[in-house]
Design a protein around this motif. Structure first.
Motif, PDB file in Angstrom:
ATOM      1  N   HIS A 214       0.855  -1.217   0.004  1.00  0.00           N
ATOM      2  CA  HIS A 214      -0.028   0.059   0.169  1.00  0.00           C
ATOM      3  C   HIS A 214       0.873   1.220  -0.144  1.00  0.00           C
ATOM      4  CE1 HIS A 214      -4.056  -1.659   0.166  1.00  0.00           C
ATOM      5  NE2 HIS A 214      -3.549  -2.627   1.269  1.00  0.00           N
ATOM      6  N   MET A 215       1.908   1.387   0.814  1.00  0.00           N
ATOM      7  CA  MET A 215       2.842   2.244   0.895  1.00  0.00           C
ATOM      8  C   MET A 215       3.435   2.548  -0.421  1.00  0.00           C
ATOM      9  SD  MET A 215       4.640   1.625   4.379  1.00  0.00           S
ATOM     10  CE  MET A 215       5.632   3.187   4.295  1.00  0.00           C
ATOM     11  N   THR A 216       3.755   1.708  -1.219  1.00  0.00           N
ATOM     12  CA  THR A 216       4.384   1.939  -2.573  1.00  0.00           C
ATOM     13  C   THR A 216       3.467   2.117  -3.670  1.00  0.00           C
ATOM     14  OG1 THR A 216       5.879  -0.060  -2.061  1.00  0.00           O
ATOM     15  CG2 THR A 216       5.674   0.627  -4.396  1.00  0.00           C
ATOM     16  N   ARG A 217       2.290   1.733  -3.483  1.00  0.00           N
ATOM     17  CA  ARG A 217       1.030   2.104  -4.354  1.00  0.00           C
ATOM     18  C   ARG A 217       0.922   3.503  -4.231  1.00  0.00           C
ATOM     19  NH1 ARG A 217      -4.077  -1.425  -3.872  1.00  0.00           N
ATOM     20  NH2 ARG A 217      -2.548  -3.065  -4.508  1.00  0.00           N
ATOM     21  N   THR A 218       0.929   4.318  -3.176  1.00  0.00           N
ATOM     22  CA  THR A 218       0.488   5.634  -2.800  1.00  0.00           C
ATOM     23  C   THR A 218       1.573   6.483  -3.402  1.00  0.00           C
ATOM     24  OG1 THR A 218       1.437   5.523  -0.610  1.00  0.00           O
ATOM     25  CG2 THR A 218      -0.993   5.134  -1.067  1.00  0.00           C
ATOM     26  N   ILE A 220       3.687   5.480  -6.040  1.00  0.00           N
ATOM     27  CA  ILE A 220       3.478   5.303  -7.228  1.00  0.00           C
ATOM     28  C   ILE A 220       2.367   5.922  -8.061  1.00  0.00           C
ATOM     29  CG2 ILE A 220       3.116   3.667  -9.281  1.00  0.00           C
ATOM     30  CD1 ILE A 220       4.286   1.586  -7.881  1.00  0.00           C
ATOM     31  N   SER A 221       1.337   6.282  -7.360  1.00  0.00           N
ATOM     32  CA  SER A 221       0.189   7.048  -7.876  1.00  0.00           C
ATOM     33  C   SER A 221       0.555   8.558  -7.831  1.00  0.00           C
ATOM     34  CB  SER A 221      -1.152   6.862  -6.808  1.00  0.00           C
ATOM     35  OG  SER A 221      -1.743   5.325  -6.960  1.00  0.00           O
ATOM     36  N   ALA A 222       1.278   8.888  -6.803  1.00  0.00           N
ATOM     37  CA  ALA A 222       1.651  10.371  -6.893  1.00  0.00           C
ATOM     38  C   ALA A 222       2.760  10.733  -8.077  1.00  0.00           C
ATOM     39  CB  ALA A 222       2.381  10.498  -5.502  1.00  0.00           C
ATOM     40  N   LEU A 223       3.432   9.723  -8.398  1.00  0.00           N
ATOM     41  CA  LEU A 223       4.305   9.773  -9.716  1.00  0.00           C
ATOM     42  C   LEU A 223       3.478  10.014 -10.915  1.00  0.00           C
ATOM     43  CD1 LEU A 223       7.461   7.723  -8.585  1.00  0.00           C
ATOM     44  CD2 LEU A 223       7.408  10.206  -8.698  1.00  0.00           C
ATOM     45  N   CYS A 224       2.424   8.934 -10.800  1.00  0.00           N
ATOM     46  CA  CYS A 224       1.742   9.081 -12.181  1.00  0.00           C
ATOM     47  C   CYS A 224       1.019  10.307 -12.452  1.00  0.00           C
ATOM     48  CB  CYS A 224       0.604   7.743 -12.046  1.00  0.00           C
ATOM     49  SG  CYS A 224       1.590   6.258 -12.087  1.00  0.00           S
ATOM     50  N   ASP A 229       0.442  15.644 -15.270  1.00  0.00           N
ATOM     51  CA  ASP A 229       0.441  16.835 -15.516  1.00  0.00           C
ATOM     52  C   ASP A 229       1.616  17.488 -16.243  1.00  0.00           C
ATOM     53  OD1 ASP A 229      -2.206  16.878 -13.975  1.00  0.00           O
ATOM     54  OD2 ASP A 229      -1.049  17.135 -12.009  1.00  0.00           O
ATOM     55  N   LEU A 230       2.582  16.769 -16.675  1.00  0.00           N
ATOM     56  CA  LEU A 230       3.625  17.437 -17.307  1.00  0.00           C
ATOM     57  C   LEU A 230       3.337  17.906 -18.665  1.00  0.00           C
ATOM     58  CD1 LEU A 230       6.447  14.910 -16.433  1.00  0.00           C
ATOM     59  CD2 LEU A 230       6.330  17.266 -15.710  1.00  0.00           C
ATOM     60  N   ARG A 245       9.584  14.379  -6.093  1.00  0.00           N
ATOM     61  CA  ARG A 245      11.123  13.896  -5.666  1.00  0.00           C
ATOM     62  C   ARG A 245      11.018  13.267  -4.384  1.00  0.00           C
ATOM     63  NH1 ARG A 245      15.088  15.804  -2.354  1.00  0.00           N
ATOM     64  NH2 ARG A 245      13.667  17.355  -1.561  1.00  0.00           N
ATOM     65  N   GLN A 246      10.015  13.688  -3.322  1.00  0.00           N
ATOM     66  CA  GLN A 246       9.819  13.042  -2.025  1.00  0.00           C
ATOM     67  C   GLN A 246       9.288  11.656  -2.344  1.00  0.00           C
ATOM     68  OE1 GLN A 246      10.678  14.138   0.858  1.00  0.00           O
ATOM     69  NE2 GLN A 246      11.399  15.969   0.228  1.00  0.00           N
ATOM     70  N   ALA A 247       8.436  11.420  -3.307  1.00  0.00           N
ATOM     71  CA  ALA A 247       7.874  10.317  -3.666  1.00  0.00           C
ATOM     72  C   ALA A 247       8.985   9.089  -4.130  1.00  0.00           C
ATOM     73  CB  ALA A 247       6.631  10.354  -4.795  1.00  0.00           C
TER      74      ALA A 247
END
Length: 415
Positions: A214-218, A220-224, A229-230, A245-247
Motif C-alpha cells: 500500500h505504501m508503494t502504491r500511494t 506510484i500514484s503520486a508519480l503517475c 500533469d507534465l 522527488r519526495q515520492a
C-alpha cells in the motif's frame, strides 16, 4: 467455536502434561513407599520364621535329652534350660503385635496350646526329673503343631515375596507409562508451538507485506499524477516537482527497507548493540545521547533488524525535534531479566519535541497516518510495530504534549 473452548483446547496438552508428571511422581513415590513397606513386612516375617525355627530347634534338643536312658546332672540342667528357652520363644512369638497379620486363627491357637503345654505339663515334668517318658510324649505331640505353624509362616513369606515382586513390576510399568505419556505430550506441545509460531509469523509477514504494498502504491500514484500533469510547453510546478522527488526518495527507502528485511533472516551476522547504536549516531545529523547498560552494550544482536528499527525511530525523533530549540534525542538500552522466561532487550528512544496529544497518540501506529502531511520517509511506526510483532517483540509509545515522546521496544533474546 467459543472462546472458552478454544482456550480449553489450547490448555489441554499442558493439562495432560501436568497429569503425566503427577502420575510419574505418584508412581515413583508409591513404588518407594511400597519398597519400604515391603522391607518392614519382610523383616516381620523373618522374625516370625526365626522364632519358629528356634522353637523347633529347642524341641529337637529337648527330645534328644528325653530319649537318653539316664540323664546326668549336667544333662538334666541343660534339659531344663532348653525347655525354658522354648517357653521364652513361644511367649515372644505370641507377644508380637503383628503375628495375627501373618498367622491365621488356627495357627495362633496351636501356638497358644503349645505354650500352655510347655508351661503346665512339660516344664513341671522335666523339673521333677523322673517322668521323662511322659514329658517326651507331650513334646512329640506339640512338635506337630509347631511344624504346621512354621510351614504356614514359610508359605506366607513366599506368597508375600511374589506379590511384592509383581507390585514392584507394576509400579515400574506405571512409571514408564507416565514418562512415555509425558514425552508424547511434550512432543505434541512442541509441534503445536512450532506450528502456531509459524502461523503467527506468516500472518505478521503478510500484514507487513500488505503494508509495504500500500505504501508503494500511494507513491506510484503520486508519480503517475505528476507525469500526467507534465506539459512540454510549460515549466512544471515546483510543488509538484518536490512532491515527485519526495515520492521517489520514499520509494527508494521503502525498497531499501524491504531488501534489508528480506536478507535479515539469512544474515547470521550479529554485532554488539553498542556498535549498531554508535553507527546510527554517526549517521544522524542531530545530537544523540546514548545510555547503554554494560550488559546490553556487549550483547550481540541481529544487526539488520535492530538497526533498521532503531534507525526509523531516530528518524521520527529527528522530525519531531526539527523545530525545537536545543533538540535532544536520547537512546536508552538495558536488559530486562525475568524468572522462568526469556530475557528481553529494552530500547527507549526519547525526544524533547512537541509531543502528541491523546488523539494523535492513538493513531500513531495506524497505516499512512502522519502529522507531516505526507513528507515522512522510511518505514514508519506502523512497520516498526509489525516487524517487532513478527519477532515476538512489542512497541509502546508514551507522549505528553509540549514535553516530548518516548518510544520503547522490547526484543526477546535467546535463552
Amino acid at each position: 467455536m467459543n472462546d472458552w473452548l478454544k482456550r480449553f483446547l489450547a490448555m489441554l496438552p499442558y493439562i495432560g502434561l501436568a497429569a503425566a508428571v503427577f502420575l510419574g511422581c505418584w508412581s515413583f513415590l508409591r513404588a518407594d513407599s511400597y519398597r519400604a513397606q515391603t522391607d518392614l513386612i519382610s523383616n516381620q516375617i523373618s522374625e516370625i520364621q526365626w522364632l519358629s525355627s528356634q522353637a523347633r530347634e529347642k524341641i529337637a534338643h529337648v527330645t534328644g535329652y528325653l530319649q537318653l536312658p539316664k540323664l546326668t546332672e549336667d544333662q538334666q540342667r541343660q534339659l531344663v534350660q532348653n525347655v525354658r528357652l522354648l517357653d521364652f520363644n513361644l511367649n515372644t512369638l505370641l507377644s508380637l503385635n503383628y503375628v495375627e497379620s501373618f498367622l491365621n486363627t488356627a495357627d495362633i491357637g496351636r501356638l497358644q496350646r503349645a505354650l500352655e503345654t510347655v508351661d503346665k505339663e512339660i516344664l513341671p515334668l522335666v523339673e521333677a526329673g523322673n517322668q521323662c517318658d511322659e514329658a517326651l510324649a507331650r513334646v512329640l505331640a506339640m512338635e506337630e503343631d509347631l511344624f504346621r505353624v512354621s510351614s504356614a509362616a514359610v508359605d506366607h513369606s513366599r506368597t508375600f515375596s511374589e506379590t511384592a515382586r509383581i507390585e514392584t513390576e507394576a509400579a515400574k510399568n506405571r512409571l514408564i507409562f507416565a514418562f512415555a505419556l509425558g514425552s508424547l505430550i511434550i512432543t505434541a506441545i512442541l509441534i503445536h508451538q512450532r506450528i502456531m509460531f509459524a502461523r503467527r509469523k506468516d500472518r505478521h509477514l503478510r500484514s507487513f507485506s500488505s503494508l509495504f504494498a500500500h505504501m508503494t502504491r500511494t507513491r506510484i500514484s503520486a508519480l503517475c499524477l505528476f507525469l500526467q500533469d507534465l506539459n512540454s510547453n510549460e515549466k512544471p510546478d515546483p510543488e509538484m516537482v518536490e512532491a515527485a522527488r519526495q515520492a521517489a526518495i520514499e520509494l527508494d527507502n521503502i525498497n531499501d527497507g524491504l531488501m534489508k528485511i528480506s536478507y535479515s533472516g539469512r544474515n547470521a551476522g550479529r554485532e554488539p548493540l553498542c556498535d549498531i547504536l554508535e553507527t546510527i549516531k554517526l549517521e544522524r545529523s542531530c545530537h544523540i545521547e546514548l545510555r547503554i547498560s554494560p550488559a546490553a552494550c556487549v550483547l550481540p544482536v541481529p544487526a539488520s533488524q535492530i538497526g533498521l528499527i532503531v534507525d526509523e525511530l531516530v528518524r521520527n525523533a529527528e522530525k519531531a525535534v526539527c523545530d525545537t530549540q536545543n533538540p535532544k534525542i536520547t537512546i536508552n538500552a538495558w536488559l530486562k531479566k525475568r524468572y522462568f522466561r526469556r530475557p528481553r532487550l529494552v530500547l527507549n528512544v526519547i525526544d524533547n519535541g512537541p509531543g502528541m496529544n491523546p488523539d494523535v497518540l492513538k493513531k500513531a501506529t495506524d497505516p499512512f497516518f502522519s502529522t507531516k502531511a505526507g513528507r515522512h520517509v522510511g518505514l514508519g511506526l506502523t512497520s516498526c510495530s509489525e516487524m517487532l510483532k513478527a519477532i515476538a517483540g512489542k512497541l509502546e509509545i508514551m507522549s505528553t504534549s509540549g514535553v516530548g515522546t518516548s518510544v520503547q521496544i522490547e526484543y526477546p533474546l535467546k535463552a
